[in-house]
Design an enzyme around this catalytic site. Structure first.
Site, PDB file in Angstrom:
ATOM      1  N   ASP A 115      41.164  36.082  31.728  1.00 30.53           N
ATOM      2  CA  ASP A 115      41.064  36.034  33.187  1.00 30.53           C
ATOM      3  C   ASP A 115      40.459  34.696  33.574  1.00 30.53           C
ATOM      4  OD1 ASP A 115      40.655  36.377  35.884  1.00 30.53           O
ATOM      5  OD2 ASP A 115      39.705  38.342  35.709  1.00 30.53           O
ATOM      6  N   GLU A 130      45.372  35.734  33.349  1.00 27.50           N
ATOM      7  CA  GLU A 130      45.193  36.414  34.630  1.00 27.50           C
ATOM      8  C   GLU A 130      44.771  35.412  35.698  1.00 27.50           C
ATOM      9  OE1 GLU A 130      42.209  39.822  36.504  1.00 27.50           O
ATOM     10  OE2 GLU A 130      42.746  39.910  34.380  1.00 27.50           O
ATOM     11  N   GLU A 183      44.750  41.599  41.850  1.00 31.05           N
ATOM     12  CA  GLU A 183      43.487  42.093  42.405  1.00 31.05           C
ATOM     13  C   GLU A 183      43.261  41.591  43.827  1.00 31.05           C
ATOM     14  OE1 GLU A 183      39.659  39.773  41.198  1.00 31.05           O
ATOM     15  OE2 GLU A 183      40.929  39.845  39.410  1.00 31.05           O
ATOM     16  N   HIS A 214      43.182  46.500  38.070  1.00 30.16           N
ATOM     17  CA  HIS A 214      41.893  45.824  38.226  1.00 30.16           C
ATOM     18  C   HIS A 214      40.862  46.907  38.531  1.00 30.16           C
ATOM     19  CE1 HIS A 214      38.840  43.795  40.851  1.00 30.16           C
ATOM     20  NE2 HIS A 214      38.900  42.910  39.879  1.00 30.16           N
TER      21      HIS A 214
END
Length: 230
Positions: A57, A83, A110, A160
Site C-alpha cells: 500500500d 495499492e 478506499e 479496505h
C-alpha cells in the site's frame, strides 16, 4: 475469515523484516506493507518466503510514470498488487496505465464512493483488486452492489477494513458471503477492545464471523465509559 497483517509505515528494511516474522508467528497468512521503497518490499519478501501473499500500500505518492518504474523494480518480489500508487487516487487512466505497463496487479477503492465510481474504475481497467470500504462506500447495500459488479467484470474484492469498530464486524459478515476474501487487520497492539478480544486473529490466521443479532457483538460498555471524553 483469513486475515492479513496490515503493517504500519516502518521504513527500515531490517525492522520490516522483524515485524513480518512476528506477524507470521502469530498466525497471519499474508502481509501488507505501507512502504514506498524497493528495499522495503524485498526485505519483506526475503523473510516471508515465496508462498506468502505480499501486498504494498503506497498511499498515492507517485506519478503514473514513477509508479510504472516502481512496479517494474519490484516485480521479482512478486507483490500481489500495488495499492493506490498514484495521485490523485481517482486518476483511473493513470492506474490502468500502471497496471498495463508495470507488470503487477493494482488495487484501489478506499477513496471511492458508491457503485457508480467503482464502475468507472473497473471499466477503465484500473484495478485487478477492488477495495470497497463498507464505512465509506454507502453501507452494506452499496458494498454488495460493488461486489456484484466486480464479479461480473472479473475483478477481485479485497475490502479496505483497517477498523476496530462496527466497520470491521460488517466486513467480516460481507466476506462470509464470498470464497475469495481476506480481511485487513491493523497490525498493532491495542490498549482495549470494544468486543472483548472476540474480533481478533486466531492461531490459524483467521477471524471468526460474529453470530449474534445485527453485526454480532454488543460493545463493551465498560470500555466505552473508560475512554469517554468528558
Amino acid at each position: 475469515i483469513p486475515a492479513y497483517a496490515s503493517l504500519l509505515r516502518i521504513g527500515s528494511p531490517e525492522n520490516i523484516a522483524g515485524e513480518c516474522k512476528k506477524a507470521l508467528a502469530l498466525g497471519y497468512g499474508a502481509i501488507k506493507l505501507h512502504e514506498t521503497t524497493t528495499p522495503a518490499v524485498f526485505a519483506a519478501r526475503e523473510v516471508i518466503g515465496p508462498g506468502i501473499p505480499l501486498m504494498v500500500d503506497m498511499n498515492c505518492p507517485l506519478t503514473g510514470e514513477q509508479a510504472i518504474a516502481f512496479a517494474k523494480a519490484c516485480e521479482d518480489a512478486q507483490p500481489m498488487f500495488l495499492e493506490e500508487p498514484v495521485w490523485p487516487p481517482e486518476d483511473f487512466t493513470a492506474l490502468a496505465d500502471v497496471r498495463r505497463k508495470g507488470g503487477l496487479g493494482v488495487a484501489a477503492g478506499e477513496n471511492a464512493c458508491t457503485e457508480y465510481q467503482f464502475r468507472q474504475m473497473m471499466n477503465a481497467g484500473a484495478v485487478s483488486h477492488a477495495q470497497p470500504s463498507v464505512t465509506k462506500v454507502g453501507g452494506v447495500t452499496e458494498f454488495l452492489k460493488v461486489a456484484a459488479l466486480a464479479d461480473q467484470l472479473g475483478v477481485k474484492i479485497v475490502p479496505h477494513s483497517p477498523y476496530f469498530g462496527p466497520g470491521l464486524l460488517a466486513t467480516l459478515h460481507l466476506l462470509a458471503t464470498r470464497d475469495d476474501g481476506l480481511v485487513e487487520m491493523f497490525y498493532l497492539k491495542r490498549e482495549a477492545c470494544l468486543w472483548g478480544g472476540r474480533a481478533d486473529v486466531d492461531a490459524t490466521g483467521h477471524v471468526a464471523v460474529p453470530s449474534g443479532p445485527g453485526l454480532g457483538y454488543e460493545p463493551d460498555r465498560g470500555v466505552m465509559e473508560r475512554y469517554r471524553v468528558a
